[in-house]
Design an enzyme around this catalytic site. Structure first.
Site, short mmCIF file in Angstrom:
data_model
loop_
_atom_site.label_atom_id
_atom_site.label_comp_id
_atom_site.label_asym_id
_atom_site.label_seq_id
_atom_site.Cartn_x
_atom_site.Cartn_y
_atom_site.Cartn_z
N SER A 49 11.16 -35.14 6.59
CA SER A 49 12.00 -36.12 5.91
C SER A 49 13.44 -35.96 6.37
CB SER A 49 11.91 -35.95 4.39
OG SER A 49 10.63 -36.29 3.94
N HIS A 62 22.34 -41.31 16.65
CA HIS A 62 22.89 -40.85 17.92
C HIS A 62 23.45 -42.06 18.66
CE1 HIS A 62 20.62 -37.10 17.32
NE2 HIS A 62 19.59 -37.88 17.03
N CYS A 98 8.45 -38.72 3.68
CA CYS A 98 7.18 -38.70 2.96
C CYS A 98 7.52 -38.81 1.49
CB CYS A 98 6.38 -37.44 3.27
SG CYS A 98 7.25 -35.90 3.01
#
Length: 224
Positions: free
Chosen positions: A99, A104, A127
């Site tokens: 998680s 970027h 999740c």
């Protein structure tokens, strides 16, 4: 990476939603006459700015940020990363498997024929009850990209209260159904189900672009 919440003892995970949901967005920015444009994008997407954006995404998907990290690069580029946990009812504040939320930037200053291009990649994997798709409209509105390639997948399985195996916890036929109707007017959208179960991809290209920008971005995205 700086941890923002203290570690806690082991948690009981019986009945936990084990589905892993991943949203990956590749956002492209191109503009003619671009030296000033490139500089403004670099300033806008420094690591501190990326971190602010990721915090807002975390709020919108109802996630708790457990730890965060950011980094600027020379001469160009930046990254930011956050580890997440579920903030919903019955949530456990821990580092759940995979998680995370990260961003970027990848500058490309082109050639004599091509205009400079900046790519911003945003990945959100979760999740539990966190739904990455809740962030999609905010990402498009906040960043206003020239074009985007968006991938979504759901992996693994979970069970309902009766023990029935489930491979999906939210209905989704086409990825374009997850974006507001306004984006269908702004972008040309091509949408397809991936070659594997529970995978989707969507490509988005602004409708009104200068010819040189349109040709270049279509080549990058492999659009006709």
């Amino acid at each position: 990476m700086k941890r923002l919440l203290p570690e806690t003892p082991a948690h009981l995970l019986e009945g936990f939603n084990n589905l892993t949901k991943s949203l990956r967005t590749n956002l492209y920015f191109i503009h003619p006459g671009s030296d000033d444009f490139s500089r403004s994008l670099q300033l806008r997407y420094q690591a501190a700015s990326l971190e602010v954006m990721l915090k807002e995404i975390a709020v919108r998907i109802e996630a708790v940020v457990l730890a965060s990290s950011r980094q600027d690069y020379e001469p160009w580029g930046a990254s930011a990363l956050m580890l997440l946990s579920d903030a919903g009812p019955g949530a456990v504040h821990m580092h759940l498997n995979k998680s995370h939320l990260c961003a970027h930037t990848y500058p490309d200053f082109g050639t004599a024929e091509d205009l400079p291009c900046l790519r911003v990649d945003l990945d959100l994997t979760s999740c539990g009850t966190i739904s990455p798709l809740r962030s999609l409209n905010f990402i498009l509105d906040f960043l206003q990209p020239t074009a985007a390639v968006i991938d979504y997948s759901v992996r693994g399985f979970t069970r309902d209260a009766t023990g029935q195996v489930l491979f999906q916890d939210h209905p989704l036929t086409r990825l374009c159904d997850a974006v507001d109707s306004q984006w269908h007017e702004v972008f040309e959208i091509s949408d397809e189900i991936g070659p594997f179960d529970q995978t989707w991809q969507m490509k988005m290209l602004r409708r009104e672009l200068p010819p040189q920008v349109s040709r270049q971005i279509r080549g990058i995205m492999q659009l006709r």
